[in-house]
Motif scaffolding. Sequence first.
Motif, PDB file in Angstrom:
ATOM      1  N   GLU A 157      -8.060 -33.357  15.198  1.00  0.00           N
ATOM      2  CA  GLU A 157      -8.342 -34.690  15.748  1.00  0.00           C
ATOM      3  C   GLU A 157      -8.772 -35.686  14.671  1.00  0.00           C
ATOM      4  OE1 GLU A 157     -11.269 -33.905  18.744  1.00  0.00           O
ATOM      5  OE2 GLU A 157      -9.821 -32.755  19.957  1.00  0.00           O
ATOM      6  N   THR A 158      -9.155 -35.210  13.505  1.00  0.00           N
ATOM      7  CA  THR A 158      -9.574 -36.133  12.441  1.00  0.00           C
ATOM      8  C   THR A 158      -8.367 -36.798  11.769  1.00  0.00           C
ATOM      9  OG1 THR A 158      -9.501 -34.444  10.710  1.00  0.00           O
ATOM     10  CG2 THR A 158     -11.594 -34.720  11.875  1.00  0.00           C
ATOM     11  N   GLY A 159      -7.159 -36.254  11.994  1.00  0.00           N
ATOM     12  CA  GLY A 159      -5.954 -36.818  11.382  1.00  0.00           C
ATOM     13  C   GLY A 159      -5.747 -36.349   9.947  1.00  0.00           C
ATOM     14  N   LEU A 160      -6.651 -35.552   9.412  1.00  0.00           N
ATOM     15  CA  LEU A 160      -6.456 -35.008   8.067  1.00  0.00           C
ATOM     16  C   LEU A 160      -5.354 -33.949   8.132  1.00  0.00           C
ATOM     17  CD1 LEU A 160     -10.242 -34.564   7.176  1.00  0.00           C
ATOM     18  CD2 LEU A 160      -8.716 -36.299   6.245  1.00  0.00           C
ATOM     19  N   GLU A 161      -4.716 -33.683   6.989  1.00  0.00           N
ATOM     20  CA  GLU A 161      -3.691 -32.640   6.973  1.00  0.00           C
ATOM     21  C   GLU A 161      -4.380 -31.272   7.078  1.00  0.00           C
ATOM     22  OE1 GLU A 161      -1.300 -32.703   3.432  1.00  0.00           O
ATOM     23  OE2 GLU A 161      -0.220 -30.882   4.031  1.00  0.00           O
ATOM     24  N   ILE A 162      -3.916 -30.443   7.989  1.00  0.00           N
ATOM     25  CA  ILE A 162      -4.573 -29.137   8.201  1.00  0.00           C
ATOM     26  C   ILE A 162      -3.651 -28.016   7.728  1.00  0.00           C
ATOM     27  CG2 ILE A 162      -5.699 -27.606   9.877  1.00  0.00           C
ATOM     28  CD1 ILE A 162      -6.974 -30.388   9.804  1.00  0.00           C
ATOM     29  N   LEU A 163      -4.169 -27.161   6.865  1.00  0.00           N
ATOM     30  CA  LEU A 163      -3.424 -25.970   6.424  1.00  0.00           C
ATOM     31  C   LEU A 163      -4.237 -24.750   6.831  1.00  0.00           C
ATOM     32  CD1 LEU A 163      -2.526 -27.185   2.806  1.00  0.00           C
ATOM     33  CD2 LEU A 163      -1.050 -27.231   4.821  1.00  0.00           C
ATOM     34  N   VAL A 164      -3.546 -23.757   7.352  1.00  0.00           N
ATOM     35  CA  VAL A 164      -4.261 -22.582   7.859  1.00  0.00           C
ATOM     36  C   VAL A 164      -3.807 -21.346   7.104  1.00  0.00           C
ATOM     37  CG1 VAL A 164      -4.657 -21.152   9.904  1.00  0.00           C
ATOM     38  CG2 VAL A 164      -4.466 -23.634  10.139  1.00  0.00           C
ATOM     39  N   ALA A 165      -4.753 -20.463   6.840  1.00  0.00           N
ATOM     40  CA  ALA A 165      -4.411 -19.180   6.224  1.00  0.00           C
ATOM     41  C   ALA A 165      -5.049 -18.054   7.040  1.00  0.00           C
ATOM     42  CB  ALA A 165      -4.940 -19.122   4.786  1.00  0.00           C
ATOM     43  N   ASP A 182      -4.592 -22.804  -4.301  1.00  0.00           N
ATOM     44  CA  ASP A 182      -3.909 -22.620  -5.583  1.00  0.00           C
ATOM     45  C   ASP A 182      -2.535 -23.312  -5.549  1.00  0.00           C
ATOM     46  OD1 ASP A 182      -3.128 -21.749  -8.038  1.00  0.00           O
ATOM     47  OD2 ASP A 182      -3.289 -19.614  -7.619  1.00  0.00           O
ATOM     48  N   ARG A 183      -1.774 -23.046  -4.478  1.00  0.00           N
ATOM     49  CA  ARG A 183      -0.430 -23.652  -4.375  1.00  0.00           C
ATOM     50  C   ARG A 183      -0.531 -25.174  -4.331  1.00  0.00           C
ATOM     51  NH1 ARG A 183       0.789 -19.068  -1.265  1.00  0.00           N
ATOM     52  NH2 ARG A 183       0.326 -20.044   0.715  1.00  0.00           N
ATOM     53  N   LEU A 184      -1.511 -25.658  -3.572  1.00  0.00           N
ATOM     54  CA  LEU A 184      -1.674 -27.113  -3.418  1.00  0.00           C
ATOM     55  C   LEU A 184      -2.013 -27.764  -4.766  1.00  0.00           C
ATOM     56  CD1 LEU A 184      -1.858 -29.271  -1.151  1.00  0.00           C
ATOM     57  CD2 LEU A 184      -4.288 -28.776  -1.000  1.00  0.00           C
ATOM     58  N   LEU A 185      -2.963 -27.185  -5.476  1.00  0.00           N
ATOM     59  CA  LEU A 185      -3.399 -27.778  -6.757  1.00  0.00           C
ATOM     60  C   LEU A 185      -2.302 -27.665  -7.807  1.00  0.00           C
ATOM     61  CD1 LEU A 185      -7.125 -26.545  -6.937  1.00  0.00           C
ATOM     62  CD2 LEU A 185      -6.288 -28.804  -6.261  1.00  0.00           C
ATOM     63  N   SER A 186      -1.512 -26.587  -7.737  1.00  0.00           N
ATOM     64  CA  SER A 186      -0.479 -26.386  -8.762  1.00  0.00           C
ATOM     65  C   SER A 186       0.634 -27.441  -8.664  1.00  0.00           C
ATOM     66  CB  SER A 186       0.123 -24.978  -8.658  1.00  0.00           C
ATOM     67  OG  SER A 186       0.859 -24.880  -7.470  1.00  0.00           O
ATOM     68  N   ARG A 187       0.746 -28.087  -7.482  1.00  0.00           N
ATOM     69  CA  ARG A 187       1.806 -29.104  -7.312  1.00  0.00           C
ATOM     70  C   ARG A 187       1.375 -30.484  -7.802  1.00  0.00           C
ATOM     71  NH1 ARG A 187       2.698 -26.841  -1.873  1.00  0.00           N
ATOM     72  NH2 ARG A 187       1.671 -28.657  -1.011  1.00  0.00           N
ATOM     73  N   LEU A 188       0.096 -30.641  -8.150  1.00  0.00           N
ATOM     74  CA  LEU A 188      -0.392 -31.987  -8.501  1.00  0.00           C
ATOM     75  C   LEU A 188      -0.289 -32.247  -9.995  1.00  0.00           C
ATOM     76  CD1 LEU A 188      -3.680 -31.980  -6.373  1.00  0.00           C
ATOM     77  CD2 LEU A 188      -1.465 -32.939  -5.748  1.00  0.00           C
ATOM     78  N   ASP A 189       0.070 -33.493 -10.344  1.00  0.00           N
ATOM     79  CA  ASP A 189       0.063 -33.825 -11.771  1.00  0.00           C
ATOM     80  C   ASP A 189      -1.350 -34.281 -12.163  1.00  0.00           C
ATOM     81  OD1 ASP A 189      -0.288 -36.447 -11.009  1.00  0.00           O
ATOM     82  OD2 ASP A 189       1.834 -36.946 -11.128  1.00  0.00           O
ATOM     83  N   ASP A 190      -1.555 -34.524 -13.461  1.00  0.00           N
ATOM     84  CA  ASP A 190      -2.908 -34.813 -13.946  1.00  0.00           C
ATOM     85  C   ASP A 190      -3.503 -36.059 -13.295  1.00  0.00           C
ATOM     86  OD1 ASP A 190      -2.886 -32.616 -15.450  1.00  0.00           O
ATOM     87  OD2 ASP A 190      -2.457 -33.613 -17.361  1.00  0.00           O
ATOM     88  N   ASP A 191      -2.659 -37.072 -13.056  1.00  0.00           N
ATOM     89  CA  ASP A 191      -3.151 -38.305 -12.425  1.00  0.00           C
ATOM     90  C   ASP A 191      -3.708 -38.020 -11.044  1.00  0.00           C
ATOM     91  OD1 ASP A 191      -2.876 -40.110 -14.311  1.00  0.00           O
ATOM     92  OD2 ASP A 191      -1.044 -41.079 -13.530  1.00  0.00           O
ATOM     93  N   ALA A 192      -2.933 -37.260 -10.264  1.00  0.00           N
ATOM     94  CA  ALA A 192      -3.339 -36.947  -8.888  1.00  0.00           C
ATOM     95  C   ALA A 192      -4.621 -36.104  -8.892  1.00  0.00           C
ATOM     96  CB  ALA A 192      -2.217 -36.224  -8.164  1.00  0.00           C
ATOM     97  N   LYS A 193      -4.704 -35.190  -9.847  1.00  0.00           N
ATOM     98  CA  LYS A 193      -5.855 -34.277  -9.886  1.00  0.00           C
ATOM     99  C   LYS A 193      -7.170 -35.009 -10.157  1.00  0.00           C
ATOM    100  CE  LYS A 193      -4.175 -31.114 -12.608  1.00  0.00           C
ATOM    101  NZ  LYS A 193      -3.701 -29.954 -13.324  1.00  0.00           N
ATOM    102  N   ARG A 194      -7.050 -36.126 -10.877  1.00  0.00           N
ATOM    103  CA  ARG A 194      -8.264 -36.877 -11.214  1.00  0.00           C
ATOM    104  C   ARG A 194      -9.027 -37.337  -9.967  1.00  0.00           C
ATOM    105  NH1 ARG A 194      -6.625 -38.542 -16.258  1.00  0.00           N
ATOM    106  NH2 ARG A 194      -4.854 -39.550 -15.387  1.00  0.00           N
ATOM    107  N   ASP A 195      -8.280 -37.610  -8.882  1.00  0.00           N
ATOM    108  CA  ASP A 195      -8.924 -38.143  -7.672  1.00  0.00           C
ATOM    109  C   ASP A 195      -9.362 -37.045  -6.703  1.00  0.00           C
ATOM    110  OD1 ASP A 195      -8.521 -40.713  -8.529  1.00  0.00           O
ATOM    111  OD2 ASP A 195      -6.511 -40.823  -7.651  1.00  0.00           O
TER     112      ASP A 195
END
Length: 265
Positions: A157-165, A182-195
């Motif tokens: 209900e918060t509208g955030l993206e939900i991932l389940v394991a 791990d999979r989520l962070l590995s897809r981000l470039d350095d710019d995205a990771k900063r935030d």
Amino acid sequence: MKEKRFHIRARISSNTELRPDIFLMKVVAPEVASASVPGQFCMVRSSLVDTYDPLLARPLSIHRVDVDTGELEFLYRVVGKGTRALSRQVPGEEITILGPLGTGFHLKPGVIPILVGGGLGVAPLLFLAQGLKGQRGVVIIGAITKSQLLRLEPFRETGLEILVATEDGSFGNKGLVTEVLDRLLSRLDDDAKRDIEVFSCGPYPMLRAVYHLCQEYDVGCQVSMETHMACGSGLCLGCAIEAKGGYLHVCKDGPCFRAEELIWD
Ligand SMILES: Cc1cc2nc3c(=O)[nH]c(=O)nc-3n(C[C@H](O)[C@H](O)[C@H](O)COP(=O)(O)OP(=O)(O)OC[C@H]3O[C@@H](n4cnc5c(N)ncnc54)[C@H](O)[C@@H]3O)c2cc1C
Ligand code: FES
């Protein structure tokens, strides 16, 4: 600024068993609801326990608040005397609350949050997610199996993206929340990771793994820690944990910490 905390008797509006031994309790405590920030907790005591046993106030995270109705929610597992007494209370009865207590999560403007909760670790994260409604962010929720997943709907209900394991693959991604992270962070470039900033609560081994992943990908990480607590207010010094600058107290300096402040074994 002086901390606002209240020691009150709060009326129970509901106390529902969501899963075997997992309860959601709502109480009316407008002053605590308005003063709380995500990540804080209350010392909660059932009115069914012996009045002269002061050790039976138990720390529970503030799970969600509704400032309009003045309600405060606790999500708890029955593990012993204090939580069992709470589980036996019915709407209309009262409990005693001391709170809000402790240092909550620090949410800097502009940060893109990733919330990672394992099992009952979702307890403090829903309040955080509630404040992020309509913003960018991801919630990763994990459990051993589908029937043990907690509070999926309120997170949705918060509208955030939900991932389940789930460890057995019965729902969502098969495996651990840390594998999804791990999979989520590995897809981000350095710019995205900063935030990015990760906010996590769950069993200690999970938090340690989350911390190491955040180190590896160089993203910020905050964790909500648990220890045994007697006073909840910085008086008994019973909740000390090892940190890089010496000992910190979970009830006052935490329960939310920047993960790199702590010593992980
Ligand atoms: C800041 C903070 C927030 C918390 N938030 C929640 C929450 O939202 N929901 C929830 O269900 N629980 C939460 N807990 C844990 C909760 O406080 C304990 O489960 C509770 O105090 C147990 O009380 P009891 O009287 O039922 O059990 P007890 O009789 O005191 O203990 C029963 C068993 O549980 C173990 N135990 C008790 N407390 C802890 C602990 N903190 N860590 C590990 N083992 C413990 C004991 O060693 C014993 O084996 C939180 C703890 C902290 C410190
Ligand atoms: S619980 Fe007493 S000092 Fe933290």
